[in-house]
Design a protein around this motif. Structure first.
Motif, PDB file in Angstrom:
ATOM      1  N   LEU A 136       3.540  11.417 -15.851  1.00 15.20           N
ATOM      2  CA  LEU A 136       3.520  10.139 -16.562  1.00 15.20           C
ATOM      3  C   LEU A 136       2.164   9.483 -16.376  1.00 15.20           C
ATOM      4  N   ASN A 137       1.584   9.038 -17.470  1.00 17.16           N
ATOM      5  CA  ASN A 137       0.292   8.351 -17.425  1.00 17.16           C
ATOM      6  C   ASN A 137       0.551   6.851 -17.293  1.00 17.16           C
ATOM      7  N   LEU A 138       0.508   6.361 -16.066  1.00 12.84           N
ATOM      8  CA  LEU A 138       0.848   4.971 -15.801  1.00 12.84           C
ATOM      9  C   LEU A 138      -0.276   4.272 -15.043  1.00 12.84           C
ATOM     10  N   PRO A 139      -0.433   2.974 -15.228  1.00 14.80           N
ATOM     11  CA  PRO A 139      -1.435   2.233 -14.455  1.00 14.80           C
ATOM     12  C   PRO A 139      -1.033   2.192 -12.988  1.00 14.80           C
ATOM     13  N   ALA A 140      -1.980   1.882 -12.124  1.00 13.55           N
ATOM     14  CA  ALA A 140      -1.692   1.773 -10.694  1.00 13.55           C
ATOM     15  C   ALA A 140      -0.581   0.755 -10.468  1.00 13.55           C
ATOM     16  N   TRP A 141       0.285   1.057  -9.507  1.00 15.90           N
ATOM     17  CA  TRP A 141       1.416   0.177  -9.246  1.00 15.90           C
ATOM     18  C   TRP A 141       0.952  -1.181  -8.749  1.00 15.90           C
ATOM     19  N   SER A 142       1.574  -2.199  -9.245  1.00 14.67           N
ATOM     20  CA  SER A 142       1.482  -3.556  -8.711  1.00 14.67           C
ATOM     21  C   SER A 142       2.819  -4.208  -9.028  1.00 14.67           C
ATOM     22  N   PRO A 143       3.208  -5.265  -8.340  1.00 16.24           N
ATOM     23  CA  PRO A 143       4.495  -5.903  -8.650  1.00 16.24           C
ATOM     24  C   PRO A 143       4.610  -6.313 -10.109  1.00 16.24           C
ATOM     25  N   GLU A 144       3.527  -6.883 -10.657  1.00 22.28           N
ATOM     26  CA  GLU A 144       3.561  -7.343 -12.047  1.00 22.28           C
ATOM     27  C   GLU A 144       3.651  -6.174 -13.019  1.00 22.28           C
ATOM     28  N   LYS A 146      13.878   6.943 -15.273  1.00 17.18           N
ATOM     29  CA  LYS A 146      14.137   7.751 -14.080  1.00 17.18           C
ATOM     30  C   LYS A 146      13.083   7.457 -13.010  1.00 17.18           C
ATOM     31  N   TYR A 147      11.827   7.425 -13.442  1.00 14.59           N
ATOM     32  CA  TYR A 147      10.739   7.103 -12.514  1.00 14.59           C
ATOM     33  C   TYR A 147      10.931   5.706 -11.924  1.00 14.59           C
ATOM     34  N   ALA A 148      11.234   4.732 -12.764  1.00 14.04           N
ATOM     35  CA  ALA A 148      11.352   3.347 -12.306  1.00 14.04           C
ATOM     36  C   ALA A 148      12.515   3.177 -11.333  1.00 14.04           C
ATOM     37  N   ARG A 149      13.628   3.868 -11.584  1.00 11.56           N
ATOM     38  CA  ARG A 149      14.762   3.763 -10.664  1.00 11.56           C
ATOM     39  C   ARG A 149      14.425   4.358  -9.303  1.00 11.56           C
ATOM     40  N   ARG A 150      13.648   5.418  -9.297  1.00  6.82           N
ATOM     41  CA  ARG A 150      13.239   6.009  -8.021  1.00  6.82           C
ATOM     42  C   ARG A 150      12.304   5.071  -7.267  1.00  6.82           C
ATOM     43  N   ILE A 151      11.350   4.492  -7.968  1.00  4.44           N
ATOM     44  CA  ILE A 151      10.429   3.562  -7.318  1.00  4.44           C
ATOM     45  C   ILE A 151      11.177   2.320  -6.843  1.00  4.44           C
ATOM     46  N   GLN A 152      12.099   1.830  -7.648  1.00  4.00           N
ATOM     47  CA  GLN A 152      12.882   0.666  -7.247  1.00  4.00           C
ATOM     48  C   GLN A 152      13.692   0.958  -5.982  1.00  4.00           C
ATOM     49  N   PRO A 198       0.818  -1.232   0.000  1.00  4.72           N
ATOM     50  CA  PRO A 198       0.000   0.000   0.000  1.00  4.72           C
ATOM     51  C   PRO A 198       0.845   1.273   0.000  1.00  4.72           C
ATOM     52  N   THR A 199       1.921   1.274   0.796  1.00  8.11           N
ATOM     53  CA  THR A 199       2.784   2.458   0.857  1.00  8.11           C
ATOM     54  C   THR A 199       3.449   2.712  -0.483  1.00  8.11           C
ATOM     55  N   LEU A 200       3.971   1.660  -1.082  1.00  7.09           N
ATOM     56  CA  LEU A 200       4.673   1.815  -2.360  1.00  7.09           C
ATOM     57  C   LEU A 200       3.697   2.194  -3.472  1.00  7.09           C
ATOM     58  N   LYS A 201       2.497   1.656  -3.431  1.00  7.73           N
ATOM     59  CA  LYS A 201       1.493   1.980  -4.452  1.00  7.73           C
ATOM     60  C   LYS A 201       1.159   3.463  -4.426  1.00  7.73           C
ATOM     61  N   LYS A 202       0.984   4.023  -3.214  1.00  6.91           N
ATOM     62  CA  LYS A 202       0.688   5.450  -3.097  1.00  6.91           C
ATOM     63  C   LYS A 202       1.878   6.292  -3.549  1.00  6.91           C
ATOM     64  N   LYS A 220       2.054   6.310  -7.305  1.00  7.23           N
ATOM     65  CA  LYS A 220       1.005   7.165  -7.878  1.00  7.23           C
ATOM     66  C   LYS A 220       1.396   8.639  -7.779  1.00  7.23           C
ATOM     67  N   ASP A 221       1.870   9.046  -6.611  1.00  4.17           N
ATOM     68  CA  ASP A 221       2.251  10.449  -6.407  1.00  4.17           C
ATOM     69  C   ASP A 221       3.420  10.837  -7.314  1.00  4.17           C
ATOM     70  N   LEU A 222       4.404   9.955  -7.421  1.00  2.00           N
ATOM     71  CA  LEU A 222       5.572  10.268  -8.239  1.00  2.00           C
ATOM     72  C   LEU A 222       5.223  10.295  -9.724  1.00  2.00           C
ATOM     73  N   ALA A 223       4.329   9.418 -10.154  1.00  2.00           N
ATOM     74  CA  ALA A 223       3.895   9.427 -11.556  1.00  2.00           C
ATOM     75  C   ALA A 223       3.210  10.743 -11.893  1.00  2.00           C
ATOM     76  N   GLU A 224       2.376  11.218 -10.972  1.00  2.00           N
ATOM     77  CA  GLU A 224       1.686  12.490 -11.197  1.00  2.00           C
ATOM     78  C   GLU A 224       2.675  13.645 -11.244  1.00  2.00           C
ATOM     79  N   GLN A 225       3.655  13.635 -10.320  1.00  4.39           N
ATOM     80  CA  GLN A 225       4.667  14.689 -10.307  1.00  4.39           C
ATOM     81  C   GLN A 225       5.510  14.662 -11.579  1.00  4.39           C
TER      82      GLN A 225
END
Length: 304
Positions: free
Chosen positions: A256-264, A281-287, A241-245, A248-253
């Motif tokens: 980037l138009n991305l689907p809701a985060w899930s592991p898959e 850049k976004y993916a490295r930050r989320i990772q 839940p924490t990572l999903k939120k 979402k916040d980072l995608a908006e900032q």
């Protein structure tokens, strides 16, 4: 190395600018020549201008930039692990009593070993992920590394001796402790070593942290279907839940138009992200967030 002094609540604090962290003998001599009982060590000249706390009895860190990624890591994981994963002296000020510095440095063979040996002040995890990415300079692990970053002998030694310096509160005999070791190596892109630890405790642990590190490892080596298999085995992890939120916040900032985060979904994004793109850049930050949060949970799971 140069030094500056400032007065704070009638206590003199001397700040040493660390110019060569491999010159341990030079640093020890510099500290021995200091007259103050309290010392700060940094690589940033900006930190000599900060107001510093008085009455410090244990090692602590003040960030150059509040709410930076490094600040987040320090509060989530504490000084020992943060000092292994991040160059804290580059991004802030490490403060400790003069006698503490000398006692530890004279027993150690490297700056990294000294930092994990220091008695760090306990810190509480940050309550949110409000990270100021614009002022975060820390290198973030890439999505698919081709070689590990355990390049120096000092780093390798610290990782190999982790069982000795990790907090005594951790159960060395637990499966989750092995998962902690898997996480330490994963940050350094040492996929093979991380895999050895995670594979040894597969399907076990309070929240299957070993399987989660296993899934990250396969995602980063480009074996995406295998990564998804291990994510399915993890099931619903408490950090989701924490990572999903945060995602979402980072995608908006990032606009980037991305689907809701899930592991898959994240595995698929990593598989498509072009080097140098906004998606990478976004993916490295989320990772990076994922690794820090997972290490936090893994430490909790391994605690006696």
């Amino acid at each position: 190395m140069t030094a500056s002094q400032q007065q704070n609540d009638s206590q003199t604090i001397q700040t040493i600018i660390l110019q060569d962290e491999t010159n341990l003998a030079g640093l020890i001599q510099q500290i021995e020549n200091c007259s103050s009982d309290l010392l700060g060590i940094t690589k940033s000249s900006e930190m000599t201008k900060r107001d510093l706390p008085a009455g410090i009895s244990v090692c602590q860190w003040l960030p150059q930039v509040r709410n930076s990624f490094a600040d987040f890591v320090y509060h989530e994981l504490g000084g020992q692990i943060a000092s292994v994963w991040l160059p804290l002296a580059d991004e802030g000020l490490i403060i400790a009593a003069r006698d503490s510095w000398l006692s530890v440095l004279k027993k150690c063979e490297s700056w990294q070993e000294a930092l994990v040996t220091m008695s760090w002040k306990d810190v509480s995890p940050q309550s949110c992920l409000a990270i100021d990415w614009s002022n975060s300079q820390t290198f973030l692990p890439i999505l698919e590394p081709r070689e590990d970053r355990v390049s120096s002998g000092a780093t390798r030694q610290v990782l190999q001796q982790a069982e000795g310096w990790l907090p005594a509160s951790l159960n060395r005999n637990s499966q989750d402790f092995q998962a902690v070791l898997a996480g330490l190596y994963q940050w350094y892109d040492a996929l093979h070593m991380s895999h050895e630890f995670s594979q040894a405790v597969q399907y076990t642990g309070r929240n299957k942290a070993g399987d989660y590190w296993h899934a990250i490892m396969h995602r980063r080596e480009g074996d995406y279907s295998n990564s998804k298999y291990w994510f399915r085995n993890v099931g619903s992890h408490p950090l989701y839940p924490t990572l999903k939120k945060a995602a979402k916040d980072l995608a908006e900032q990032s606009a980037l138009n991305l689907p809701a985060w899930s592991p898959e979904q994240f595995v698929d994004l990593c598989s498509r992200a072009e080097p140098g793109s906004d998606h990478e850049k976004y993916a490295r930050r989320i990772q990076a967030l994922e690794m820090v949060l997972l290490m936090r949970h893994t430490l909790d799971d391994a605690t006696l």
